[in-house]
Design an enzyme around this catalytic site. Structure first.
Site, mmCIF file in Angstrom:
data_model
loop_
_atom_site.group_PDB
_atom_site.id
_atom_site.type_symbol
_atom_site.label_atom_id
_atom_site.label_comp_id
_atom_site.label_asym_id
_atom_site.label_seq_id
_atom_site.Cartn_x
_atom_site.Cartn_y
_atom_site.Cartn_z
ATOM 1 N N GLN A 172 0.843 -1.191 0.000
ATOM 2 C CA GLN A 172 0.000 0.000 0.000
ATOM 3 C C GLN A 172 0.882 1.246 0.000
ATOM 4 O O GLN A 172 1.926 1.289 0.648
ATOM 5 C CB GLN A 172 -0.917 -0.017 1.229
ATOM 6 C CG GLN A 172 -2.011 1.037 1.238
ATOM 7 C CD GLN A 172 -1.570 2.361 1.858
ATOM 8 O OE1 GLN A 172 -0.557 2.439 2.547
ATOM 9 N NE2 GLN A 172 -2.330 3.418 1.584
ATOM 10 N N SER A 173 0.485 2.266 -0.771
ATOM 11 C CA SER A 173 1.193 3.548 -0.854
ATOM 12 C C SER A 173 2.636 3.317 -1.294
ATOM 13 O O SER A 173 2.859 2.807 -2.388
ATOM 14 C CB SER A 173 1.104 4.287 0.484
ATOM 15 O OG SER A 173 1.500 5.628 0.349
ATOM 16 N N ALA A 174 3.638 3.672 -0.472
ATOM 17 C CA ALA A 174 5.017 3.384 -0.867
ATOM 18 C C ALA A 174 5.212 1.889 -1.082
ATOM 19 O O ALA A 174 6.034 1.466 -1.906
ATOM 20 C CB ALA A 174 5.996 3.900 0.187
ATOM 21 N N SER B 121 2.865 0.033 -2.325
ATOM 22 C CA SER B 121 2.281 -0.237 -3.644
ATOM 23 C C SER B 121 3.270 0.121 -4.735
ATOM 24 O O SER B 121 3.321 -0.530 -5.782
ATOM 25 C CB SER B 121 0.974 0.539 -3.830
ATOM 26 O OG SER B 121 1.198 1.900 -4.140
ATOM 27 N N HIS C 237 -6.274 7.468 3.607
ATOM 28 C CA HIS C 237 -5.151 6.724 3.061
ATOM 29 C C HIS C 237 -4.681 5.701 4.094
ATOM 30 O O HIS C 237 -4.384 6.062 5.229
ATOM 31 C CB HIS C 237 -4.029 7.729 2.750
ATOM 32 C CG HIS C 237 -2.903 7.208 1.933
ATOM 33 N ND1 HIS C 237 -3.072 6.741 0.642
ATOM 34 C CD2 HIS C 237 -1.565 7.119 2.196
ATOM 35 C CE1 HIS C 237 -1.887 6.387 0.155
ATOM 36 N NE2 HIS C 237 -0.970 6.597 1.081
#
Length: 532
Positions: free
Chosen positions: A224-226, A228, A442
């Site tokens: 997820q996020s970084a 991802s 987020h």
């Protein structure tokens, strides 16, 4: 996907993970190529929630997948881990990497941090269960309770998370480092040490996970996020060819023409930019060589920068090196340079510009749109996202950001399909966890995806447990078969020529990405911008 692969993936979901009457793996010592390991029960009592096989889950923590990254290994690709004598006790989490959680006393921060943790429900080392590798978001660590793997293991999946370098430790490029790297790899580049850690962890899993009941030929990567971004790079990298069967990219892909690509988690820098920054960084530390830099104390190298919203002078991020990263995002998609595997990707409602509870004036709304769009685009966006009163300005502001994410992800899936045959499944998450005021923020889907509400101290309701079971069901099915669909779950269609996205959270099923006029507007606007 060819028929043999499809059949093999389907069979995986039928493999029983309770192998006969064999004992859980915490009742035995695991033999690895590095030495013996003693694991522990993941749960000593029944966790709150809906886990049914919790008694069978073993966890091993702090397994080194590479050597220390300090000293002469600083700014080098991960080096092989050393073997150990006797039986290694795998009860407690290991060190975390510097700059991941800087400033906290909760963890031991050290450059000897390339370790991983494994949750397995296997009752036999030859169970060959599907495997998932989790990459965490920015400013975090594998030891964070948010990423506990017991809920995913309860589904008959071997779950692995790991630490990797970030900040200057993970992304520093410099001409001297490029010379060193060229001597080893033939690539005159540097800067992607964190990405090489991520790939190093994957390769360790491929080589060793069978000892923990996992199938090395059935690994899905997820983050997820970084994390991802890490997953996207693993999917795309030529260094991972044939090592994975799927990717789950949460809050991390969009049309390469969208300027947000340069500033959000998936952003990267050109090699020239990264090299110039590296030289400035060295000068700021009064060093004249990489040798001197390797002698500096770890704390001297911990700097802020490289995260969304940072105003630091340093911007350490992934580097377009044409080695680990094969090409720009656009070229990687249209040339089909990555692994052709099924993908899940999507967004949450209150992220990437959209803010829950926003209260802005009409003037503030117009000022923001004037900063983003020039004519004729400004007038066209105001026509479709009118914010003519103080009551409507905040809603219009959030709507155009949310639609931008949904449409951008859908356009990414279409670009993926230009050179790939594997499906992409896109989602939109809108459920707000209890006890907070940021909405469907987020990272808010992570507890539900991993079905680990038991390990996070929020005022969970019966509804949250139901949502977690469904979300985890989709993700677990995908990890097992490459398709999220299964019994008692609302059908989730792959994104192809249709313009729908799967609604998850406060509702379930296909919904339009946006109105046809809004989809067309974003598509036309993106087409006028430089691709990333």
């Amino acid at each position: 996907m060819n028929q043999s692969r499809r059949a093999r993936l389907a069979l995986v979901s039928l493999i029983p993970f309770l192998a006969g009457a064999n004992a859980a793996l915490y009742d035995t010592v695991i033999e690895t190529q590095y030495g013996r390991l003693q694991g522990y029960p993941a749960f000593t009592s029944e966790p709150t929630g809906n886990l049914t096989h919790w008694k069978d889950i073993t966890v091993w923590k702090n397994i080194p997948f590479a050597a220390t990254t300090g000293g002469q290994n600083r700014w080098r690709a991960p080096q092989p881990a050393s073997a150990w004598n006797g039986t290694r006790d795998a009860k407690s989490f290991g060190n975390v990497c510097p700059s991941a959680t800087s400033g906290t006393s909760e963890y031991t921060i050290d450059e000897d941090c390339l370790n991983l943790n494994i949750w397995s429900p296997a009752n036999s080392t030859d169970a060959k269960l599907p495997v998932v590798m989790w990459s965490y978001p920015a400013l975090s660590t594998a030891a964070d309770a948010l990423f506990d793997g017991g809920g995913m293991a309860d589904q008959g999946i071997v779950y692995v998370n790991y630490n990797y370098r970030t900040g200057s430790f993970g992304w520093l490029a410099h001409p001297e480092l490029s010379e060193e790297f060229y001597a080893v790899t033939g690539s005159n580049s540097s800067g992607n040490w964190g990405m090489l850690d991520q790939i190093g962890a994957l390769k360790w899993i491929h080589e060793n996970i069978a000892a923990f009941g996992g199938d090395p030929e059935h690994i899905t990567v997820m983050g997820q996020s970084a994390g991802s971004a890490a997953t996207q790079h693993i999917v795309n990298s030529p260094l991972t060819k044939g090592l994975i069967v799927g990717g789950i990219i949460e809050s991390g892909v969009r049309d390469p023409h969208d300027p947000l690509c340069t500033s959000l988690a998936e952003g990267y820098k050109t090699l020239d930019y990264a090299l110039a920054q590296g030289e400035r960084f060295m000068a700021s530390l009064n060093c004249t060589s990489i040798a001197e830099m390797r002698e500096l104390p770890m704390d001297d190298l911990i700097v802020s920068g490289g995260t969304f919203g940072s105003d630091s002078e340093w911007d350490f991020a992934a580097t377009l090196d044409y080695y680990v990263m094969p090409d720009t995002y656009l070229n990687t998609l249209i040339k089909g340079l990555g692994n052709d595997v099924p993908i899940i990707t999507g967004n949450t409602k209150d992220e990437s510009g959209a803010t829950y509870g926003l209260n802005i004036t009409v003037a503030e709304y117009l000022a923001d749109l004037n900063e983003t769009f020039s004519e004729p685009w400004l007038s066209r966006f105001l026509e479709l996202y009118p914010g003519n009163t103080s009551l409507t300005a905040s809603g219009a502001y959030n709507s155009q950001w949310t639609d931008r994410s949904k449409v951008g992800t859908w356009l990414w899936a279409r670009l993926w399909a230009t050179a790939k045959t594997s499906p992409v499944y896109t989602y939109f998450w809108d459920h707000a966890p209890p006890g907070q005021d940021q909405g469907a923020y987020h990272e808010s889907e992570i507890n539900y995806v991993l079905n680990n509400l038991y390990d996070t101290d929020l005022a969970w309701t019966a509804e949250d447990y139901v949502i977690a079971r469904r979300m985890n069901g989709y993700w677990a099915n995908f990890i097992k078969t490459g398709n999220p669909n299964g019994k008692q779950l609302i059908e989730w269609a792959a994104t192809a020529s249709n313009s729908t996205v799967q609604h998850v959270g406060n509702g379930w099923g296909a919904i339009p990405v946006a109105s046809d006029a809004k989809v067309q507007l974003f598509e036309e606007w993106f087409d006028t911008l430089v691709a990333y």
